[in-house]
Design an enzyme around this catalytic site. Structure first.
Site, PDB file in Angstrom:
ATOM      1  N   GLY A  31       0.811  -1.225   0.000  1.00 13.30           N
ATOM      2  CA  GLY A  31       0.000   0.000   0.000  1.00 13.30           C
ATOM      3  C   GLY A  31       0.835   1.261   0.000  1.00 13.30           C
ATOM      4  O   GLY A  31       2.034   1.222  -0.297  1.00 13.30           O
ATOM      5  N   GLY A  36       5.610   3.817  -8.820  1.00 15.32           N
ATOM      6  CA  GLY A  36       6.356   2.556  -8.917  1.00 15.32           C
ATOM      7  C   GLY A  36       5.398   1.376  -8.873  1.00 15.32           C
ATOM      8  O   GLY A  36       5.431   0.477  -9.725  1.00 15.32           O
ATOM      9  N   HIS A  37       4.515   1.391  -7.859  1.00 18.81           N
ATOM     10  CA  HIS A  37       3.504   0.333  -7.761  1.00 18.81           C
ATOM     11  C   HIS A  37       2.614   0.322  -9.007  1.00 18.81           C
ATOM     12  O   HIS A  37       2.299  -0.730  -9.556  1.00 18.81           O
ATOM     13  CB  HIS A  37       2.593   0.565  -6.559  1.00 18.81           C
ATOM     14  CG  HIS A  37       3.280   0.533  -5.227  1.00 18.81           C
ATOM     15  ND1 HIS A  37       3.434   1.649  -4.455  1.00 18.81           N
ATOM     16  CD2 HIS A  37       3.841  -0.486  -4.536  1.00 18.81           C
ATOM     17  CE1 HIS A  37       4.046   1.327  -3.330  1.00 18.81           C
ATOM     18  NE2 HIS A  37       4.314   0.042  -3.346  1.00 18.81           N
ATOM     19  N   GLN A 148      12.094  -4.088  -9.794  1.00 19.64           N
ATOM     20  CA  GLN A 148      13.555  -4.225  -9.715  1.00 19.64           C
ATOM     21  C   GLN A 148      14.115  -3.407  -8.541  1.00 19.64           C
ATOM     22  O   GLN A 148      15.206  -3.668  -8.050  1.00 19.64           O
ATOM     23  CB  GLN A 148      14.178  -3.776 -11.043  1.00 19.64           C
ATOM     24  CG  GLN A 148      15.699  -3.791 -11.097  1.00 19.64           C
ATOM     25  CD  GLN A 148      16.278  -5.183 -10.844  1.00 19.64           C
ATOM     26  OE1 GLN A 148      15.668  -6.197 -11.163  1.00 19.64           O
ATOM     27  NE2 GLN A 148      17.471  -5.228 -10.239  1.00 19.64           N
ATOM     28  N   LYS A 149      13.340  -2.421  -8.106  1.00 21.04           N
ATOM     29  CA  LYS A 149      13.717  -1.607  -6.934  1.00 21.04           C
ATOM     30  C   LYS A 149      14.194  -2.488  -5.775  1.00 21.04           C
ATOM     31  O   LYS A 149      15.160  -2.182  -5.092  1.00 21.04           O
ATOM     32  CB  LYS A 149      12.501  -0.776  -6.523  1.00 21.04           C
ATOM     33  CG  LYS A 149      12.463  -0.291  -5.116  1.00 21.04           C
ATOM     34  CD  LYS A 149      13.172   1.007  -4.986  1.00 21.04           C
ATOM     35  CE  LYS A 149      13.384   1.439  -3.561  1.00 21.04           C
ATOM     36  NZ  LYS A 149      12.335   1.074  -2.641  1.00 21.04           N
ATOM     37  N   SER A 185       9.516   5.358  -3.310  1.00 19.44           N
ATOM     38  CA  SER A 185       9.354   4.421  -2.195  1.00 19.44           C
ATOM     39  C   SER A 185       8.336   4.995  -1.225  1.00 19.44           C
ATOM     40  O   SER A 185       8.323   6.214  -0.997  1.00 19.44           O
ATOM     41  CB  SER A 185      10.695   4.233  -1.476  1.00 19.44           C
ATOM     42  OG  SER A 185      10.483   3.628  -0.214  1.00 19.44           O
ATOM     43  N   SER A 186       7.514   4.125  -0.671  1.00 18.07           N
ATOM     44  CA  SER A 186       6.553   4.584   0.341  1.00 18.07           C
ATOM     45  C   SER A 186       7.307   5.220   1.505  1.00 18.07           C
ATOM     46  O   SER A 186       6.793   6.112   2.177  1.00 18.07           O
ATOM     47  CB  SER A 186       5.719   3.412   0.842  1.00 18.07           C
ATOM     48  OG  SER A 186       5.144   2.723  -0.258  1.00 18.07           O
ATOM     49  N   ARG A 187       8.528   4.759   1.753  1.00 15.06           N
ATOM     50  CA  ARG A 187       9.303   5.255   2.898  1.00 15.06           C
ATOM     51  C   ARG A 187       9.875   6.655   2.665  1.00 15.06           C
ATOM     52  O   ARG A 187      10.335   7.291   3.620  1.00 15.06           O
ATOM     53  CB  ARG A 187      10.422   4.280   3.259  1.00 15.06           C
ATOM     54  CG  ARG A 187       9.894   2.973   3.822  1.00 15.06           C
ATOM     55  CD  ARG A 187      10.978   2.100   4.428  1.00 15.06           C
ATOM     56  NE  ARG A 187      10.426   1.020   5.216  1.00 15.06           N
ATOM     57  CZ  ARG A 187      10.239  -0.237   4.780  1.00 15.06           C
ATOM     58  NH1 ARG A 187      10.588  -0.569   3.556  1.00 15.06           N
ATOM     59  NH2 ARG A 187       9.718  -1.148   5.578  1.00 15.06           N
TER      60      ARG A 187
HETATM   61  P1  AMP Z   1       6.066  -2.493  -1.485  1.00 19.11           P
HETATM   62  O1  AMP Z   1       4.682  -1.937  -1.364  1.00 19.11           O
HETATM   63  O2  AMP Z   1       7.138  -1.543  -1.082  1.00 19.11           O
HETATM   64  O3  AMP Z   1       6.196  -3.869  -0.868  1.00 19.11           O
HETATM   65  O4  AMP Z   1       6.294  -2.714  -3.033  1.00 19.11           O
HETATM   66  C1  AMP Z   1       5.427  -3.517  -3.800  1.00 19.11           C
HETATM   67  C2  AMP Z   1       6.064  -3.786  -5.127  1.00 19.11           C
HETATM   68  O5  AMP Z   1       6.305  -2.544  -5.803  1.00 19.11           O
HETATM   69  C3  AMP Z   1       7.426  -4.482  -4.995  1.00 19.11           C
HETATM   70  O6  AMP Z   1       7.542  -5.494  -6.008  1.00 19.11           O
HETATM   71  C4  AMP Z   1       8.396  -3.361  -5.231  1.00 19.11           C
HETATM   72  O7  AMP Z   1       9.637  -3.793  -5.757  1.00 19.11           O
HETATM   73  C5  AMP Z   1       7.644  -2.517  -6.233  1.00 19.11           C
HETATM   74  N1  AMP Z   1       8.162  -1.145  -6.216  1.00 19.11           N
HETATM   75  C6  AMP Z   1       8.276  -0.328  -5.141  1.00 19.11           C
HETATM   76  N2  AMP Z   1       8.859   0.835  -5.495  1.00 19.11           N
HETATM   77  C7  AMP Z   1       9.116   0.755  -6.815  1.00 19.11           C
HETATM   78  C8  AMP Z   1       9.722   1.636  -7.770  1.00 19.11           C
HETATM   79  N3  AMP Z   1      10.178   2.833  -7.422  1.00 19.11           N
HETATM   80  N4  AMP Z   1       9.828   1.214  -9.037  1.00 19.11           N
HETATM   81  C9  AMP Z   1       9.378  -0.020  -9.404  1.00 19.11           C
HETATM   82  N5  AMP Z   1       8.802  -0.890  -8.560  1.00 19.11           N
HETATM   83  C10 AMP Z   1       8.679  -0.519  -7.281  1.00 19.11           C
END
Ligand code: AMP
Length: 281
Positions: A31, A36-37, A148-149, A185-187
């Site tokens: 979430g 990116g997501h 790939q992040k 990044s969410s962070r």
């Molecule tokens: P997360 O919500 O952070 O667990 O991310 C969910 C998915 O989104 C994971 O497969 C991440 O690698 C991908 N993701 C997160 N940030 C990016 C980004 N900046 N570019 C591409 N994919 C991303």
């Protein structure tokens, strides 16, 4: 878009779509959705007929003292974004749906799970592998989309799929960046204005390493040193790891002969950010 918090109902809906002949695409997320997501969601929408997005802040992949309790969340905003992308099913379960009382089965990658982020965050990839294995069993996707992040996560998921014979094709999408190069990044939401400016050092250091590689440098340790020195130029960054490794084993490379993953993790205050780039062909 259907929104379900029940695992049984989400599984039934996905299986129904599968039985009707749809190719199922799964995008696992925690979430706080950003571009990116959404790039993963768009790839799934292009490739498959029934797109499932899971939204679950998985407690088992957070260590004690990590940011589980303050992880950003806004389900309503995420729901709107996914609806606009034409997602078919949003599966957003509460913790008890995923780990009901009595839960005791975990998936652990003995070696790969302890490298890069797995070394810095003990138990992290055990939590990731467990929840992804569960999502694969719940949704039974034909394809699953990852960024790939999270390069070490990609290696872990590929290994998981091979080792446990999941009939799922893993699709890896490129890193989506802000205009100044910082990986989305969410962070990033945790960063102060100064830390946000400082975070640009991650991408700069990766580019400096790429540029040395392009000038002919093939020694892993020499490239790690370029990365380290470039990061050290930013006083607000505290290095967690700098690595030049084989993308699938995550083991350090002495000499680059084909592909290499250049990966970095650093702290900006209480916030740990990661980034990476692939070298070679
Ligand atoms: P997360 O919500 O952070 O667990 O991310 C969910 C998915 O989104 C994971 O497969 C991440 O690698 C991908 N993701 C997160 N940030 C990016 C980004 N900046 N570019 C591409 N994919 C991303």
């Amino acid at each position: 878009m259907m929104v379900l918090s029940s695992t049984a109902r989400a599984q039934a809906r996905a299986l129904e779509a599968r039985s009707a002949g749809a190719a199922i695409g799964l995008v696992p997320t925690m979430g706080a959705l950003h571009e990116g997501h959404l790039s993963l969601v768009r790839a799934a929408r292009r490739d498959t007929q029934f797109v499932v997005v899971s939204l679950f802040v998985n407690p088992t992949q957070f260590g004690p003292g990590e940011d589980l309790d303050r992880y950003p969340h806004d389900l309503e905003q995420d729901r709107r974004k996914l609806e606009a992308e034409g997602v078919d099913l949003l599966y957003a379960p509460p913790v008890e749906e995923v780990y009901p009382s009595g839960y005791q089965t975990y998936v652990e990658l003995e070696e790969l799970g302890r490298r890069l982020d797995g070394a810095s965050r003990p138990g992290h990839f055990r939590g990731v592998a467990t929840v992804v294995a569960k999502l694969f069993n719940i949704v039974q996707p034909h394809r699953a989309y990852f960024g790939q992040k999270d390069a070490a996560q990609v290696a872990v998921i590929r290994r998981l799929v091979t080792d446990l014979n999941f009939p799922v094709e893993i699709v890896v999408c490129p890193i989506v960046r802000e205009a100044d190069g910082v990986a989305m990044s969410s962070r990033n939401a945790y960063l102060s204005a100064d830390q946000r400016r400082a975070a640009t050092v991650l991408y700069r250091s990766l580019e400096a390493t790429r540029s040395r590689y392009s000038s002919g440098e093939r020694s892993g340790p020499a490239l790690v040193e370029v990365l380290r020195q470039s990061l050290a130029s930013e006083p607000l960054a505290r290095i967690d790891y700098c690595a030049v490794v084989t993308p699938d084993t995550l083991l350090p490379l002495t000499m680059i002969r084909s592909r290499a993953l250049v990966a970095v993790a650093a702290w900006f205050g209480q916030t740990r950010l990661i980034d990476n780039t692939l070298l070679g062909d």
